[in-house]
Design an enzyme around this catalytic site. Structure first.
Site, PDB file in Angstrom:
ATOM      1  CD1 TRP A   8      -5.637  -9.496   4.583  1.00 39.43           C
ATOM      2  CD2 TRP A   8      -7.198 -10.796   5.512  1.00 39.43           C
ATOM      3  NE1 TRP A   8      -5.778  -9.108   5.880  1.00 39.43           N
ATOM      4  CE2 TRP A   8      -6.741  -9.868   6.477  1.00 39.43           C
ATOM      5  CE3 TRP A   8      -8.196 -11.705   5.868  1.00 39.43           C
ATOM      6  CZ2 TRP A   8      -7.246  -9.847   7.781  1.00 39.43           C
ATOM      7  CZ3 TRP A   8      -8.707 -11.677   7.159  1.00 39.43           C
ATOM      8  CH2 TRP A   8      -8.228 -10.769   8.111  1.00 39.43           C
TER       9      TRP A   8
ATOM     10  CB  CYS B 279       1.567 -12.756   3.858  1.00 47.41           C
ATOM     11  SG  CYS B 279      -0.167 -12.450   3.494  1.00 47.41           S
TER      12      CYS B 279
ATOM     13  CB  ILE C  49      -0.666  -3.019   4.451  1.00 41.42           C
ATOM     14  CG1 ILE C  49      -0.926  -3.092   5.945  1.00 41.42           C
ATOM     15  CG2 ILE C  49      -1.213  -4.238   3.739  1.00 41.42           C
ATOM     16  CD1 ILE C  49      -2.408  -2.913   6.285  1.00 41.42           C
TER      17      ILE C  49
END
Lengths: 733, 736
Positions: free
Chosen positions: A417, A413, A352
């Site tokens: 989520w 991952c 992210i």
């Protein structure tokens, strides 16, 4: 009677809990320049240079001479003061807004006000969706009509789990079972309460597995290929850590997924085989040897399939290096030796933080717009499209495995989520045409994103005190972008249009609807968001013609194989670019004819398919426009409230099904000329279809006139017109 | 017989040839016979089943055929000796080829293997292809052979159509012929159509007496006498004096001319010409001169861009272009050049439209960039040129007749260093407009692509010569050498590319039609008065009502139409439109206003040229790349769906008309079976989905063209590793 009292009680409560704020005007002559939503109250109205600026508990509104900016507060990521007099607002969906003030003091005042307003809420009820819902209910109650259901998603969403299990054809006798181990979220707070697992795996084993998986996110089956029985499952990473732990139950469960697939598909192929045999016998057994041979070989194939389950593909979204590095933090990846009959592949998708960085460069790029000559390399340097490409490839890999190789897949991952729902939901979208319908898409988002705990509050930054910028990341937006790429490559395969997705992007952040509040289903349950806010699907519902893809054909290809190469990906200009051109953004190869309107005559219809966000409120909030037009923004609501008393008209903007962003474009529909009986519906291709229709009828306007006259005389005019409309409607799917 | 074209003869052939379909496996390869004729190379498969599941077919070419003029390079390879050689004309080959790779000008790469074929015959075929595809003389091109046959046997006609005809429009229904501008009357009609009352057709160049690179007839200001023109012509390069192209309804004219080489006379002649043009303007407005050499890329740059583009699109292994795709695309400069042509043309549109001045396009010889700019300006300004017949007449007027050197620029003889894809760039620019205004054009992108391909079929005279005079001269010579009696004709008549029936059946030609187009050439009755959209000046000035203002403030505007005033482009090209500050402001204002208004598709259309708006023409450049093909997807699926809807509307409309004719007793239902759509709705309740064969490459089939991996998808392992298995000829030693 009881209901009524209950409702009036509710509205008293609404008034008390969400009282209107006192309006502060910087200048006595200033009026609130827009129509407030239910529960919205304007706090400040003031003047900027050549503009009127207003702030409510929901939005920031700036009315310039020639344009209007309307932005929900939660969509604003940050506000800065630049060059002393200028406010510089950065939005979460990639846009940047600037507002010039005459004095430094004014600028500072508004900076302070805005910084206060855009802060993440200290308690969730401070988000506008609660006030909006409460006031909506009050209005409906006073209308003595039940409109509460307008705030709810449809039945297909509320009973999605049951429907999906049935629809996908899980073999619940031999292969699979529904475990209630997570009832009341007592095992895992970020998982749904019902989980599909192999039939022979006990809850005890599941508990053991949970202790080995990140956040207790155990492998759960989320999709079954209807004809070959291969499944997709998802989970968090195994907690291998530096110590190299292993967990026998976890290994057993993973093996079992493949076995359950085999037994499940065996049961199916057995059925098929039996069917074949009986039919063959019924035919009198005049089969040629060749055919008989082939049926035998088929049978043995199926037999061997049953004995030897297909090799399960473990798809780790991370790079191998990243996965191994996670062992330092207690995570890790499956060691292939411990998981026989499995293949582990690493997709090398960025985390992210990299995605956030890429998005920020994209935002910078889109606000600065370099010279056209350097545009492509600048776009390349943001890496946004490359990230999309990897994501699409990962999903395509899952599709290849499930559809072509009939292999079960397990996706994870780190936490399972972010990248996991991206891949899984995309793969499902490619595999199953159901998810490409409006209802199916809602189910997909509810299941893969909401039920399995994508942390919307943290990622979007609208959770209680969620001011950790490191947690923010446009993961869902990135996924929607991929859906948009698919729409471009397959213009006839989706029931909903691009405007649908654009709206979804905005309302992911706007907090007008409660759908994307909190981090998981457990929290949403605790906060009773479902009872106290409206669902975004009440706006983005299947019946809303504004979001229908007129080119949709339900017979379109069942499995989509997109081209994931960057050369086939497009920047999503409708979302990222502040478009100055009047048309909806044009398109790549698969444009569903987005350029609106043609001749001035059909402009009102031609301009319908607006997809932009707050910038298209230009005329909507112009008080010179009759407000009643807004009513027609929603055809179905219109029908419903045909006989409404005028009192509702004024506040009609606040109807839950109404999109407060879209007023302008849709309001034009109200002004559509007669002869609109030929019009199909609002949508992206509307303008063009209208043109075709006009073209087709053009050379005999006189004839039409004549016809209409004679037909109407016979009382059949409407029928014919209706007929036409129906036919075209049918074609639209 | 596959060699049905008149005059076509088989030169050489070899059996047991394998056409490679995928690089990583020979499983899908096709066996057959490789044939070289004097027109094309042909591959006749042993298995007669075509690869294409759909039946879109060029009548002149089989599925695996390549016209000789389409061949770019011929590479022969010998695996065992690890040798390769690029075959030029009349060259020797010291080894027996095991493999033949044909690089085509249309970006195809075709590969044949000779493992099982006779080594000597394989070699012969390769040499024959090399020889016949690189003729030493124009008269050796197949078109001459063909035309000679026609004249010798007037009874024989290819596909039953008279090839000498001027070429019908593609819509048999419209029956309109494309004006070729070979005659006085075509020009005269164009003058009348555009209302250019102060201009006249001049015939001083009859018999090419003045200039050999001008048409015999062209249009000049009425105030210039033939005598003056003759005098002035000496001062122009190639004696290419000013040629009128088009008139705006407001009286402004578009004129093109070459540079004046006579320095002493320059000023005076320039003055005289400008005065004459001014005098032909109803407002006596000034003339605005645009020197295209100074503000547009030159032909060498365009050629270099095209080579890079081809390298990127087809030669590089597919997966390896991924990371750097965008910057590599940018580095080709192809899109940048497209943008500069569109931008400059739009600025000249502004001059004519808004400033009411006549525009003179000037270029050294006035027959390259001028062709492109003049045609683009007209496509933007005049909706007639967005119809099929109009567009074809535009190409005749501004390219074929104006002396665009197709022979050299297309390099039909493969010896020219003057090759440059200007015509392709024009089609690409038009495609950009089509992409931005999909309903403004009568034709589809398939039409544009097929038109581009047709320039490389050496059967049509249209794109074969450097100028009309060359056709007359060369074909007269040819006729004499072949004992053909010409009679009164000026040179031989070659088949015309606009006669699309030579290449496609009438049904296949329907694919040229854009289902979104609102045709407007036919006048229609409204309020009792016949009204044509065509020349109404109010086209978009009347669209002010009910239009939201531009959304400029507040949100940072994405696309300034013009680059910021201090941008790179303006710095590099300082004399770019020598405009004052106020003029450039008013131009920006014009564009801003224009884009704020709704578009009138029957009026002016202007391009959007920002970074996101200029795109790569994927159908044209990616169609032969199997990996880039979107199965069951792409633009064509939308095209299909819209066609069905439009067809259905048509059908309902016919029903209405039938109803009317029944009621008014005027039975004429002959049109009932006519459809303008390639894809037709099967009755009113047609629910069948898109046909299975649709893909983003439709109607072209990349299957059978060089693919770097298996066509039926990739095995998992290869998908991940990215196959790099395509035999690279670079790794082999070159024989020379």
């Amino acid at each position: 009677q009881d209901e009524e009292t209950q409702h009036s009680l509710e509205c008293i409560q609404a008034n008390q809990i969400f009282p209107r704020k006192q309006l502060i005007r910087e200048d006595e002559n200033l009026q609130v320049p827009f129509i407030e939503l239910h529960g919205e109250s304007t706090e400040y109205v003031g003047r900027a240079e050549d503009a009127i600026i207003a702030l409510s508990n929901y939005r920031l509104h700036i009315k310039f001479k020639e344009s209007v900016v309307n932005v929900p507060l939660q969509l604003i990521e940050s506000v800065e003061c630049r060059d002393i007099f200028q406010l510089h607002l950065t939005c979460k969906d990639c846009k940047v807004i600037r507002c010039q003030f005459s004095t430094f003091e004014q600028c500072q005042d508004w900076l302070k006000r805005l910084n206060n307003a855009i802060r993440p809420p200290s308690k969730i009820e401070d988000l506008f969706s609660f006030a909006y819902h409460a006031w909506c209910m009050e209005v409906y109650a006073s209308e003595k009509e039940q409109h509460g259901d307008l705030c709810r998603p449809g039945e297909h969403v509320t009973s999605r789990f049951k429907n999906e299990v049935e629809r996908m054809g899980f073999d619940m006798n031999n292969a699979w079972r529904i475990s209630n181990i997570n009832e009341k979220y007592k095992l895992c707070g970020s998982y749904p309460q019902e989980i599909i697992v192999p039939a022979w795996i006990t809850d005890k084993e599941l508990e053991s597995v949970a202790s080995f998986r990140s956040w207790k996110r155990i492998p759960a089956v989320v999709y079954r290929h209807q004809s070959n029985g291969a499944v997709i499952s998802r989970c968090g990473q195994p907690e291998v850590s530096w110590w190299g732990w292993r967990n026998a139950d976890d290994e057993h469960l993973v093996q079992s997924v493949a076995k359950a697939c085999a037994s499940d598909s065996r049961s199916n192929s057995n059925k098929l085989m039996n069917g074949n045999c009986s039919r063959d016998f019924a035919n009198g057994g005049d089969l040629s040897d060749v055919e008989f041979d082939s049926s035998i070989s088929n049978a043995s194939g199926a037999e061997s399939l049953a004995i030897q389950p297909q090799k399960l593909l473990i798809l780790d979204a991370r790079s191998y290096a990243a996965a191994v590095a996670n062992r330092a933090k207690g995570g890790g990846c499956e060691c292939p030796e411990y998981y026989p009959n499995c293949e582990v592949v690493f997709m090398g998708m960025a985390n992210i933080h990299s995605i956030r960085k890429s998005f920020q460069s994209l935002r910078l790029l889109c606000t600065q717009m370099p010279d056209p000559g350097n545009w492509l390399s600048a776009l390349e340097s943001t890496k946004w499209l490359q990230h999309l490409s990897v994501l699409l490839k990962s999903a395509l890999l899952v599709v290849h495995a499930v559809d072509r190789d009939q292999r079960p897949v397990l996706v994870h991952c780190s936490d399972g989520w972010d990248r996991t729902p991206q891949i899984v939901a995309l793969a499902k979208l490619l595999l199953d045409p159901y998810y490409r319908t409006t209802e199916g898409f809602q189910v997909l988002v509810e299941t893969e994103w909401l039920d399995f705990g994508h942390k919307f509050a943290d990622r979007c930054g609208h959770g209680e005190n969620s001011d950790d910028l490191n947690e923010r990341c446009p993961v869902f937006l990135q996924w929607l972008d991929c859906v948009h790429q698919l729409q471009r490559q397959f213009p006839c395969s989706f029931e909903f249009n691009e405007a649908f997705l654009v709206k979804l992007v905005q309302h992911t952040y706007s907090c007008l609807f409660g759908t994307f509040l909190c981090n998981n289903a457990k929290e949403r349950g605790e906060k009773h968001t479902q009872e106290r806010t409206c669902s975004v699907w009440s706006l983005l519902r299947a019946a809303n013609k504004a979001f229908k893809n007129l080119l949709y054909s339900s017979q379109s290809e069942s499995v989509l194989y997109p081209v994931c190469h960057v050369r086939n990906l497009m920047l999503w200009s409708a979302v990222y670019l502040p478009c100055s051109s009047p048309s909806t953004p044009a398109d790549d190869t698969c444009a569903p004819y987005p350029v609106p309107g043609s001749s001035p005559e059909d402009q009102p219809l031609g301009r319908l398919p607006k997809t932009r966000s707050f910038d298209n409120l230009t005329t909507a909030c112009d008080s010179s426009l009759p407000t009643t037009n807004r009513r027609s923004s929603d055809p179905s609501l219109n029908e419903k409230w045909q006989g409404d008393p005028p009192s509702l008209e004024l506040s009609s903007l606040g109807n839950p099904g109404d999109d407060p962003f879209d007023g302008d474009s849709l309001s034009k529909q109200g002004r559509a000329p007669v002869g609109a009986e030929l019009s199909v519906a609002a949508g992206v291709a509307e303008g063009q279809m209208e043109n075709i229709l006009q073209e087709a009828t053009k050379d005999d306007v006189g004839l039409e006139e004549h016809l209409r006259g004679s037909l109407e005389a016979a009382g059949k005019g409407d029928e014919i017109a209706l007929d036409k409309e129906k036919r075209t409607d049918n074609l639209d799917g | 017989s596959p060699f049905s074209v008149l005059g076509e003869i088989v030169v050489n052939e070899v059996n047991f040839v394998r056409k490679c379909i995928a690089t990583d496996t020979s499983q899908y390869d096709l066996w057959g016979k490789l044939v070289c004729t004097n027109f094309k190379i042909s591959f006749i498969t042993d298995d007669p089943m075509p690869l294409q599941k759909f039946h879109y077919k060029n009548l002149l070419l089989g599925e695996h055929d390549v016209p000789l003029t389409c061949i770019e390079q011929i590479v022969t390879v010998n695996d065992t000796k690890r040798k390769q050689k690029v075959l030029g004309p009349n060259q020797k080959l010291k080894f027996n080829p095991t493999e033949l790779i044909i690089y085509c000008k249309d970006f195809r790469i075709v590969r044949f293997r000779f493992d099982e074929a006779g080594p000597e015959s394989a070699k012969k075929v390769c040499l024959a292809i090399a020889h016949y595809s690189q003729p030493t003389d124009l008269q050796l091109l197949f078109a001459f052979e063909y035309v000679g046959e026609i004249y010798h046997n007037p009874a024989k006609k290819v596909n039953g159509i008279d090839p000498g005809g001027g070429g019908g429009g593609i819509g048999s229904a419209s029956g309109q012929q494309t004006p070729l501008f070979e005659t006085y009357s075509d020009w005269d009609r164009e003058i009348k159509r555009t209302g250019a009352s102060e201009w006249r057709v001049c015939s001083v160049n009859e018999g090419y007496m003045i200039s050999t690179c001008l048409p015999e007839y062209f249009v000049v200001p009425s105030s210039l006498a033939d005598q003056d023109l003759k005098l002035y012509s000496y001062s122009f390069i190639g004696r290419r004096m000013p040629l009128w192209s088009w008139n705006h309804p407001n009286g402004s004219a578009l004129v093109r001319m070459a540079n004046i080489k006579d320095v002493l006379q320059q000023r005076r002649i320039d003055q005289r010409i400008c005065n004459a043009i001014t005098r032909s303007h109803p407002l006596r407005s000034d003339v605005y001169k645009s020197d295209l050499d100074k503000c547009l890329p030159n032909i060498q740059e365009i050629q270099a861009a095209h080579i890079k583009l081809k390298q990127l699109c087809v030669n590089e292994p597919f997966e390896e272009t991924e990371e750097k795709w965008l910057s590599s695309l940018e580095n080709t400069h192809w899109l940048e050049y497209i943008r500069s042509f569109l931008k400059h043309s739009a600025e000249l549109v502004y001059m004519m439209e808004c400033k009411h001045v006549s525009v003179v396009l000037q270029e050294e010889e006035g027959r390259d960039l001028t062709c492109l700019a003049a045609s683009l300006i007209q496509v933007m300004l005049d909706p007639y040129f967005r119809t099929i017949v109009g567009f074809q007449s535009l190409i005749q007027k501004e390219w074929v007749m104006a002396g665009y050197q197709f022979l050299d620029r297309c390099n039909h003889l493969k010896r020219s260093d003057k090759e440059s894809p200007l015509f392709l760039m024009f089609l690409d620019c038009v495609w950009q407009l089509l992409e931005q205004y999909p309903a403004a054009f009568e034709f589809s992108e398939m039409y544009l692509t097929i038109l581009y391909d047709s320039a490389r079929i050496s059967l049509f005279g249209t794109f074969l010569f450097n100028c009309p005079h060359q056709r007359v001269k060369e074909s007269t010579e040819f006729a004499i050498s072949k004992n053909i009696q010409l009679g009164d004709e000026k040179g031989l008549k070659f088949p015309c590319v606009w006669d699309w029936s030579l290449q496609f059946t009438s049904r296949d030609r329907l694919l040229f039609h854009n289902p979104l187009y609102i045709g407007k050439s036919a006048p229609y009755v409204q309020n009792g008065a016949v009204k044509t959209f065509k020349r109404s000046k109010k086209n978009y000035s009347s669209t002010l009502r009910g239009v939201p203002p531009a959304l400029k403030n507040g949100i940072i505007s994405e696309q300034e139409f013009l680059p910021r005033r201090n941008s790179l482009i303006l710095k590099l090209k300082p004399d770019f439109l020598q405009q004052t500050e106020s003029q450039s402001n008013s131009m920006e204002q014009y564009f801003r206003d224009w884009f704020a208004k709704p578009v009138d598709l029957h009026g002016v259309i202007l391009p959007r040229i920002s970074g996101t708006q200029i795109k790569l023409w994927k159908l044209c450049y990616f169609r032969w790349v199997p990996e880039a093909q979107i199965h069951h997807g792409g633009f064509i699926t939308a095209f299909h769906k819209v066609s069905l809807l439009a067809d259905e509307v048509d059908m309902l409309n016919r029903n209405l008309r039938q109803y009317k004719s029944n009621s008014s007793l005027q039975g004429n239902c002959s049109e009932l079976d006519q459809s303008r759509m390639y894809f037709r709705a099967n009755g009113l309740n047609d629910t069948s989905g898109a046909p299975d064969f649709l893909s983003s490459s439709f109607p072209f089939s990349p299957v059978g063209n060089l693919c770097r991996r298996s066509i039926l998808g990739t095995p998992l392992s290869k998908f991940l590793s990215g196959a790099k298995i395509w035999l690279s000829t670079e790794t082999l030693a070159n024989e020379d």
